[in-house]
Write an enzyme that holds these catalytic residues in place. Sequence first.
Site, PDB file in Angstrom:
ATOM      1  N   GLU A 177      32.014  -2.524 -12.749  1.00  0.00           N
ATOM      2  CA  GLU A 177      33.160  -3.225 -13.694  1.00  0.00           C
ATOM      3  C   GLU A 177      33.850  -2.300 -14.431  1.00  0.00           C
ATOM      4  OE1 GLU A 177      33.307  -6.399 -17.095  1.00  0.00           O
ATOM      5  OE2 GLU A 177      31.519  -5.422 -16.854  1.00  0.00           O
ATOM      6  N   LYS A 214      33.537  -6.272 -10.306  1.00  0.00           N
ATOM      7  CA  LYS A 214      33.727  -7.230 -11.285  1.00  0.00           C
ATOM      8  C   LYS A 214      35.214  -6.650 -12.174  1.00  0.00           C
ATOM      9  CE  LYS A 214      32.237  -9.661 -15.431  1.00  0.00           C
ATOM     10  NZ  LYS A 214      30.950  -9.940 -16.413  1.00  0.00           N
TER      11      LYS A 214
END
Length: 297
Positions: A177, A214
């Site tokens: 992420e 992500k």
Amino acid sequence: MSIQEMTAKIRDGQGFIAALDQSGGSTPKALAQYGIEPNEYNGDEQMFDMIHAMRSRIMQSPAFTSDKVIGAILFEMTMDRQVAGKPTPQYLFEEKGVVPFLKIDKGLEAEADGVQLMKPNPGLDELLARAASLGVFGTKERSVVNAANPAGIKAVVKQQFEIGEQVIKAGLMPMLEPEVTITIADKAEAEAILRAEILAELDALDESKQVMLKLSLPTEANFYKPLIDHPRVLKVVSLSGGYSREEANAKLAQNTGMIASFSRALIQGLNAKQADSDFDAILGTATTEIHAASVAG
């Protein structure tokens, strides 16, 4: 569910991943959004009891079902606690058919070169082993991009993939992420640098390995399609990043193959004082809307 079944659920499942991983720093904000003010609890222990009660209520709601929610990201303390008398990961995959993930980063370093790297995590191998023993499928680790700085973004991506390799070695699926802050003036430029750096790392990844990503919702629709289509990527999910649920869903629906992994946008409108019927109805609307945006396109 076996690892193979969980992999298939994430790869092929028509739904989204619930982000229930608010950490120590973000827990007071999440509780305030849920209608619990700081004067209603005393110290961290009570605070974490209350956030676990919120997460448990969400997970046990009849609106939280695997036909819409295919995965859930847990905070370490949530993983180590129980829901309805079972360890949380076990409850998720046995009772709900939902694939469990674990947030593993320990927060962010101070900003340098326009980014915030993850803090050192010397106990990571032990944490990964514990997660695997509890039936967790994958992990999530967050760093932040605050400017279109090539050196900074390169460092963020390098660190993300290094941690990802450590996670793969432990038998888990890494969800990388590198969040781009949605309010920065040079967001599109930062995304272009980020995409190029991620593609370079993916191309260098061994063919036997996969990661998840992500990412912040991109400025240009379908900008991350080359990442979604890459053979080393199991799934690309998006964070709401401060957008309202309505805004996040509208943007997500324009990005084919990208699904939601929302936190604030998921719990929007929920309140600790609501009757279960009202709580379940509001959560049901949220899951229906986020699911629809995730499968759009």
